[in-house]
Design a protein around this motif. Structure first.
Motif: not given
Length: 199
Positions: A167-168, A170
């Motif tokens: 999720r980091t 992007e």
């Protein structure tokens, strides 16, 4: 000159190297682990053995620069790994042996791999992992790799494919969304599962 070619089990060393050099959200993870090849042992190497026909290598003038590995049937692949892949790795990497925390996390996954729930595999039975070295990025190769796999999966009648992404990360999430992937679940560790419908 950049080309795509079918992968074979002989590509294992190159896949391990690329996996390590991109193992930190696309950046080099080699300094973060004592045994960085464990990354590939979890998320790339078994695919080369189980179904190399769905795996592709990116090659440029300097050699292998990326890969896509995949399976058409995640549930069957996970069963295969339990029989054929994990036992030898578990013997080589005992759970109680002293090691860095990051390495221990990978070894724990080898001893207790997470099963993909039927809520995902029902609609998206295939899954993939893709990594490109920096020199191969920004050239449309990621799209070419996924388009190639999507065609192969459609030929097999597979209705959908999924992948996991931090999720980091992007840029990666945006890239997959641009290709038509959509979030379908969140993993226990916070990672995002994204799915693409093929039918």
């Amino acid at each position: 000159m950049v080309s795509l070619r079918p992968a074979t089990p002989a590509d294992l060393r190159d896949v391990e190297t690329i996996c390590t050099l991109t193992g930190d959200d696309g950046s080099d993870a080699s300094g973060q682990y004592d045994e960085p090849t464990l990354l590939a042992a979890l998320w790339a190497a078994p695919h080369l053995i189980a179904d190399p026909s769905l795996c592709t290598i990116v090659v440029d003038n300097d050699g292998p620069a990326g890969y896509l590995v995949a399976t058409a049937d995640t549930a069957a692949f996970e069963s295969w790994c339990e029989r054929m892949w994990w036992p030898a790795l578990r013997d080589r990497h005992p759970l109680q042996a002293p090691r860095r925390d990051r390495d221990q996390h990978l070894v724990a996954l080898i001893h207790a791999p997470e099963a993909t729930p039927a809520s995902i595999t029902g609609r998206y039975p295939a899954h993939l992992h893709i990594n490109l070295l920096p020199r191969a990025q920004g050239q449309g190769l990621g799209r070419a790799l996924i388009d190639r796999l999507a065609d192969q999966l459609r030929e097999r009648g597979v209705p959908g494919v999924h992948l996991g992404v931090s999720r980091t990360n992007e840029p990666a999430i945006g890239f997959y969304e641009h290709l038509g992937f959509a979030p379908v679940a969140v993993e226990p560790d916070g990672g995002l599962i994204m799915g693409l419908t093929l039918t």
